[in-house]
Design a protein around this motif. Structure first.
Motif, PDB file in Angstrom:
ATOM      1  N   ASP A 259      -5.164   4.151  -1.881  1.00  0.00           N
ATOM      2  CA  ASP A 259      -5.011   3.267  -0.727  1.00  0.00           C
ATOM      3  C   ASP A 259      -4.210   2.014  -1.046  1.00  0.00           C
ATOM      4  O   ASP A 259      -3.977   1.194  -0.159  1.00  0.00           O
ATOM      5  CB  ASP A 259      -6.394   2.887  -0.199  1.00  0.00           C
ATOM      6  CG  ASP A 259      -7.203   4.098   0.188  1.00  0.00           C
ATOM      7  OD1 ASP A 259      -6.989   4.625   1.289  1.00  0.00           O
ATOM      8  OD2 ASP A 259      -8.033   4.550  -0.633  1.00  0.00           O
ATOM      9  N   PHE A 260      -3.756   1.871  -2.297  1.00  0.00           N
ATOM     10  CA  PHE A 260      -2.925   0.733  -2.702  1.00  0.00           C
ATOM     11  C   PHE A 260      -1.443   1.085  -2.787  1.00  0.00           C
ATOM     12  O   PHE A 260      -0.590   0.205  -2.752  1.00  0.00           O
ATOM     13  CB  PHE A 260      -3.369   0.196  -4.061  1.00  0.00           C
ATOM     14  CG  PHE A 260      -4.686  -0.526  -4.050  1.00  0.00           C
ATOM     15  CD1 PHE A 260      -5.347  -0.819  -2.863  1.00  0.00           C
ATOM     16  CD2 PHE A 260      -5.276  -0.905  -5.239  1.00  0.00           C
ATOM     17  CE1 PHE A 260      -6.563  -1.486  -2.859  1.00  0.00           C
ATOM     18  CE2 PHE A 260      -6.494  -1.576  -5.247  1.00  0.00           C
ATOM     19  CZ  PHE A 260      -7.136  -1.865  -4.064  1.00  0.00           C
ATOM     20  N   VAL A 284      -5.154   2.609  10.114  1.00  0.00           N
ATOM     21  CA  VAL A 284      -3.742   2.375  10.456  1.00  0.00           C
ATOM     22  C   VAL A 284      -3.116   3.610  11.096  1.00  0.00           C
ATOM     23  O   VAL A 284      -1.902   3.795  11.037  1.00  0.00           O
ATOM     24  CB  VAL A 284      -2.938   1.939   9.206  1.00  0.00           C
ATOM     25  CG1 VAL A 284      -3.532   0.686   8.588  1.00  0.00           C
ATOM     26  CG2 VAL A 284      -2.841   3.063   8.169  1.00  0.00           C
ATOM     27  N   ALA A 285      -3.910   4.444  11.742  1.00  0.00           N
ATOM     28  CA  ALA A 285      -3.429   5.740  12.225  1.00  0.00           C
ATOM     29  C   ALA A 285      -2.165   5.658  13.075  1.00  0.00           C
ATOM     30  O   ALA A 285      -1.206   6.419  12.825  1.00  0.00           O
ATOM     31  CB  ALA A 285      -4.534   6.471  12.979  1.00  0.00           C
ATOM     32  N   PRO A 286      -2.057   4.780  14.075  1.00  0.00           N
ATOM     33  CA  PRO A 286      -0.841   4.791  14.905  1.00  0.00           C
ATOM     34  C   PRO A 286       0.422   4.488  14.108  1.00  0.00           C
ATOM     35  O   PRO A 286       1.457   5.147  14.299  1.00  0.00           O
ATOM     36  CB  PRO A 286      -1.124   3.709  15.952  1.00  0.00           C
ATOM     37  CG  PRO A 286      -2.612   3.586  15.997  1.00  0.00           C
ATOM     38  CD  PRO A 286      -3.059   3.824  14.590  1.00  0.00           C
ATOM     39  N   ALA A 287       0.357   3.503  13.220  1.00  0.00           N
ATOM     40  CA  ALA A 287       1.534   3.139  12.437  1.00  0.00           C
ATOM     41  C   ALA A 287       1.872   4.214  11.414  1.00  0.00           C
ATOM     42  O   ALA A 287       3.052   4.542  11.200  1.00  0.00           O
ATOM     43  CB  ALA A 287       1.309   1.795  11.741  1.00  0.00           C
ATOM     44  N   ALA A 288       0.853   4.769  10.766  1.00  0.00           N
ATOM     45  CA  ALA A 288       1.101   5.845   9.808  1.00  0.00           C
ATOM     46  C   ALA A 288       1.684   7.064  10.511  1.00  0.00           C
ATOM     47  O   ALA A 288       2.548   7.764   9.966  1.00  0.00           O
ATOM     48  CB  ALA A 288      -0.185   6.211   9.082  1.00  0.00           C
ATOM     49  N   SER A 289       1.238   7.319  11.725  1.00  0.00           N
ATOM     50  CA  SER A 289       1.796   8.426  12.505  1.00  0.00           C
ATOM     51  C   SER A 289       3.273   8.201  12.796  1.00  0.00           C
ATOM     52  O   SER A 289       4.094   9.123  12.675  1.00  0.00           O
ATOM     53  CB  SER A 289       1.011   8.570  13.811  1.00  0.00           C
ATOM     54  OG  SER A 289       1.558   9.585  14.619  1.00  0.00           O
ATOM     55  N   LEU A 311       0.462  -1.637   4.554  1.00  0.00           N
ATOM     56  CA  LEU A 311       0.018  -1.684   3.163  1.00  0.00           C
ATOM     57  C   LEU A 311      -0.795  -2.937   2.859  1.00  0.00           C
ATOM     58  O   LEU A 311      -1.827  -2.865   2.175  1.00  0.00           O
ATOM     59  CB  LEU A 311       1.220  -1.576   2.223  1.00  0.00           C
ATOM     60  CG  LEU A 311       0.885  -1.371   0.738  1.00  0.00           C
ATOM     61  CD1 LEU A 311       0.000  -0.146   0.539  1.00  0.00           C
ATOM     62  CD2 LEU A 311       2.158  -1.243  -0.084  1.00  0.00           C
ATOM     63  N   ALA A 312      -0.359  -4.092   3.355  1.00  0.00           N
ATOM     64  CA  ALA A 312      -1.130  -5.311   3.121  1.00  0.00           C
ATOM     65  C   ALA A 312      -2.523  -5.190   3.725  1.00  0.00           C
ATOM     66  O   ALA A 312      -3.524  -5.632   3.136  1.00  0.00           O
ATOM     67  CB  ALA A 312      -0.394  -6.512   3.702  1.00  0.00           C
ATOM     68  N   LEU A 313      -2.596  -4.588   4.907  1.00  0.00           N
ATOM     69  CA  LEU A 313      -3.886  -4.378   5.554  1.00  0.00           C
ATOM     70  C   LEU A 313      -4.765  -3.456   4.716  1.00  0.00           C
ATOM     71  O   LEU A 313      -5.941  -3.736   4.458  1.00  0.00           O
ATOM     72  CB  LEU A 313      -3.659  -3.794   6.950  1.00  0.00           C
ATOM     73  CG  LEU A 313      -4.899  -3.385   7.744  1.00  0.00           C
ATOM     74  CD1 LEU A 313      -5.815  -4.569   7.978  1.00  0.00           C
ATOM     75  CD2 LEU A 313      -4.492  -2.759   9.077  1.00  0.00           C
ATOM     76  N   SER A 314      -4.204  -2.343   4.260  1.00  0.00           N
ATOM     77  CA  SER A 314      -4.976  -1.395   3.460  1.00  0.00           C
ATOM     78  C   SER A 314      -5.454  -2.031   2.154  1.00  0.00           C
ATOM     79  O   SER A 314      -6.613  -1.871   1.761  1.00  0.00           O
ATOM     80  CB  SER A 314      -4.141  -0.151   3.159  1.00  0.00           C
ATOM     81  OG  SER A 314      -4.874   0.764   2.377  1.00  0.00           O
ATOM     82  N   ARG A 315      -4.589  -2.743   1.493  1.00  0.00           N
ATOM     83  CA  ARG A 315      -4.989  -3.363   0.223  1.00  0.00           C
ATOM     84  C   ARG A 315      -6.096  -4.376   0.425  1.00  0.00           C
ATOM     85  O   ARG A 315      -6.967  -4.550  -0.440  1.00  0.00           O
ATOM     86  CB  ARG A 315      -3.766  -3.999  -0.447  1.00  0.00           C
ATOM     87  CG  ARG A 315      -2.812  -2.964  -1.032  1.00  0.00           C
ATOM     88  CD  ARG A 315      -1.591  -3.596  -1.668  1.00  0.00           C
ATOM     89  NE  ARG A 315      -0.789  -2.581  -2.347  1.00  0.00           N
ATOM     90  CZ  ARG A 315       0.376  -2.819  -2.943  1.00  0.00           C
ATOM     91  NH1 ARG A 315       0.897  -4.051  -2.923  1.00  0.00           N
ATOM     92  NH2 ARG A 315       1.039  -1.843  -3.548  1.00  0.00           N
ATOM     93  N   LEU A 363      -4.373  -9.511   9.586  1.00  0.00           N
ATOM     94  CA  LEU A 363      -3.458  -8.483   9.096  1.00  0.00           C
ATOM     95  C   LEU A 363      -3.280  -7.360  10.116  1.00  0.00           C
ATOM     96  O   LEU A 363      -2.178  -6.826  10.283  1.00  0.00           O
ATOM     97  CB  LEU A 363      -3.962  -7.936   7.762  1.00  0.00           C
ATOM     98  CG  LEU A 363      -3.912  -8.934   6.596  1.00  0.00           C
ATOM     99  CD1 LEU A 363      -4.706  -8.408   5.408  1.00  0.00           C
ATOM    100  CD2 LEU A 363      -2.469  -9.213   6.197  1.00  0.00           C
ATOM    101  N   ALA A 364      -4.356  -6.985  10.816  1.00  0.00           N
ATOM    102  CA  ALA A 364      -4.231  -5.971  11.867  1.00  0.00           C
ATOM    103  C   ALA A 364      -3.376  -6.502  13.014  1.00  0.00           C
ATOM    104  O   ALA A 364      -2.579  -5.757  13.611  1.00  0.00           O
ATOM    105  CB  ALA A 364      -5.610  -5.577  12.366  1.00  0.00           C
ATOM    106  N   ASN A 365      -3.519  -7.769  13.321  1.00  0.00           N
ATOM    107  CA  ASN A 365      -2.687  -8.400  14.347  1.00  0.00           C
ATOM    108  C   ASN A 365      -1.222  -8.399  13.927  1.00  0.00           C
ATOM    109  O   ASN A 365      -0.334  -8.071  14.719  1.00  0.00           O
ATOM    110  CB  ASN A 365      -3.187  -9.820  14.587  1.00  0.00           C
ATOM    111  CG  ASN A 365      -2.363 -10.585  15.607  1.00  0.00           C
ATOM    112  OD1 ASN A 365      -2.348 -10.265  16.782  1.00  0.00           O
ATOM    113  ND2 ASN A 365      -1.658 -11.617  15.133  1.00  0.00           N
ATOM    114  N   ASP A 366      -0.952  -8.733  12.665  1.00  0.00           N
ATOM    115  CA  ASP A 366       0.427  -8.717  12.157  1.00  0.00           C
ATOM    116  C   ASP A 366       1.055  -7.341  12.305  1.00  0.00           C
ATOM    117  O   ASP A 366       2.247  -7.218  12.623  1.00  0.00           O
ATOM    118  CB  ASP A 366       0.450  -9.127  10.677  1.00  0.00           C
ATOM    119  CG  ASP A 366       0.224 -10.615  10.466  1.00  0.00           C
ATOM    120  OD1 ASP A 366       0.314 -11.383  11.447  1.00  0.00           O
ATOM    121  OD2 ASP A 366      -0.051 -11.008   9.306  1.00  0.00           O
ATOM    122  N   ALA A 367       0.266  -6.304  12.053  1.00  0.00           N
ATOM    123  CA  ALA A 367       0.761  -4.921  12.100  1.00  0.00           C
ATOM    124  C   ALA A 367       0.767  -4.348  13.511  1.00  0.00           C
ATOM    125  O   ALA A 367       1.130  -3.189  13.693  1.00  0.00           O
ATOM    126  CB  ALA A 367      -0.074  -4.036  11.188  1.00  0.00           C
TER     127      ALA A 367
END
Length: 391
Positions: A259-260, A284-289, A311-315, A363-367
């Motif tokens: 996940d990093f 992050v499903a929508p963005a990863a999709s 990635l920043a969100l996941s980390r 971070l979710a807002n940023d993404a």
């Protein structure tokens, strides 16, 4: 809900506050079919019933409607579901009766949506310390494998705390896994979960030396390649994963659990690539999709652009102590309107701080991953106020 300003303030560790201006939500495109270039599973969490007695040590009480609806959201964006894994709080509150009900319901829904599902089989139906022999561990595994197969789900052979506790060396691991692979009806996914995710799994495969453990693991896979669909490796080492995937037999996939570093590992090096089985994809499903769709189209630049903000969100979600990442997944699900409350089985909602969860919101807002930013901000303010850290 009363109208809210277009910003929210999140708490900082030094006692201060940071203003976060709400970004406009992005209209992500649905992708209900699997991806062409990569196999992608999202490891999904369970939603606790907010009226249930979900306290530490109590049997899990699950909100089935919200739990299954979340899986439909993953199907909507092209992901298969990795069910009843560590993301679903295996060994951290989700007891075996709840696991059985979860896998049964989820597999039935996956068939209805013609979606892929793979479910974890382990040994956690046995009380800690109750399995005294390698044969007893094997039999406990076999019971869960048979159950998962009976639902029509693919099997993921999870790492076993009980095996880690009693194994005397590599041969004990090989004995158990070889028997299970011979008995499995269809090819399975082997899951090597590192101690960052579960300290009780330190020294898995019979050695604390990663190279020695990898050699044992590879020998097992090579000997039984026809029964191994792929391996999921969650050691959070990109270098180790790159070397391992190059050494796997033809036809055996490497499902990244890193996940990093997942964007680069899924992208690949031009010769090899990783497929994916990630808890991060539940967040992050929508963005990863969108990224995987770009990869299907051969647009590597767009793939990189779409993956980068995740990635920043996941980390952050997976920062140490990594095994408490489930709290962040559930918090994001609540902020996004996918569940009625921020409650978790075993009371695990207490496992992350207000500072950590405030940063998660930012971070979710940023993404642009908050479907309704004002709802998310409203819920964050309510939660901060209840935690005693509101302005």
């Amino acid at each position: 809900m009363s109208p809210s300003p277009g910003f929210v303030e999140i708490p900082l560790a030094d006692g201060g506050w940071e203003r976060v201006d709400l970004r406009e939500t992005r209209q992500w495109k649905d992708h209900p079919q699997p991806f062409a270039s990569r196999v992608a599973f999202a490891a999904a969490h369970v939603v606790a019933d907010p009226r249930g007695e979900n306290v530490p040590g109590a049997p899990a009480v699950v909100d089935w409607e919200s739990t299954l609806a979340f899986r439909r959201e993953l199907f909507r964006f092209g992901f298969g579901v990795a069910e009843a894994m560590d993301t679903a709080q295996r060994n951290m509150g989700l007891d075996w009766p709840a696991v059985q009900e979860l896998v049964r319901r989820s597999a039935e829904q996956a068939r209805e949506y013609d979606a892929r599902i793979a479910s974890g089989a382990g040994t956690d139906q046995a009380a800690p310390g109750s399995l005294a022999t390698v044969a007893a561990v094997r039999d406990a595994y076999a019971e869960q494998v048979a159950f998962v197969e009976s639902t029509g789900s693919q099997v993921i052979l999870m790492a076993s705390r009980q095996l880690a506790a009693i194994a005397q060396g590599p041969d004990d691991y090989v004995t158990v896994y070889a028997d299970l692979l011979r008995q499995a009806r269809e090819p399975v996914i082997l899951h090597w979960l590192g101690e960052a995710f579960d300290p009780q799994l330190a020294g898995y495969w019979g050695s604390r030396d990663v190279d020695a453990a990898t050699a044992t693991f590879l020998d097992l896979v090579r000997e039984h390649a026809a029964k191994v669909d792929g391996v999921k490796v969650s050691l959070l080492s990109a270098d180790h994963e790159v070397a391992l995937r190059a050494a796997l037999p033809d036809g055996v996939r490497l499902y990244t659990g890193d996940d990093f570093h997942y964007p680069e590992l899924i992208r690949g090096d031009g010769t090899h690539h990783s497929d994916a089985l990630l808890g991060a994809f539940a967040a992050v499903a929508p963005a990863a999709s969108a990224a995987l769709t770009a990869l299907d189209d051969g647009d590597l630049a767009l793939y990189d652009d779409e993956m980068a903000p995740t990635l920043a969100l996941s980390r952050h979600v997976f920062e140490a102590p990594t095994y408490h990442y489930k709290t962040g997944i559930a918090f994001l699900s609540w902020l996004s309107g996918h569940q009625p409350g921020f409650t978790m089985v075993a009371g695990l909602q207490s496992a992350r701080s207000s500072v950590h969860l405030g940063r998660l919101f930012a971070l979710a807002n940023d993404a642009q991953l908050l479907p309704d930013p004002e709802l998310a901000a409203h819920r964050l303010r309510l939660w901060l106020e209840s935690a005693g850290v509101a302005r």
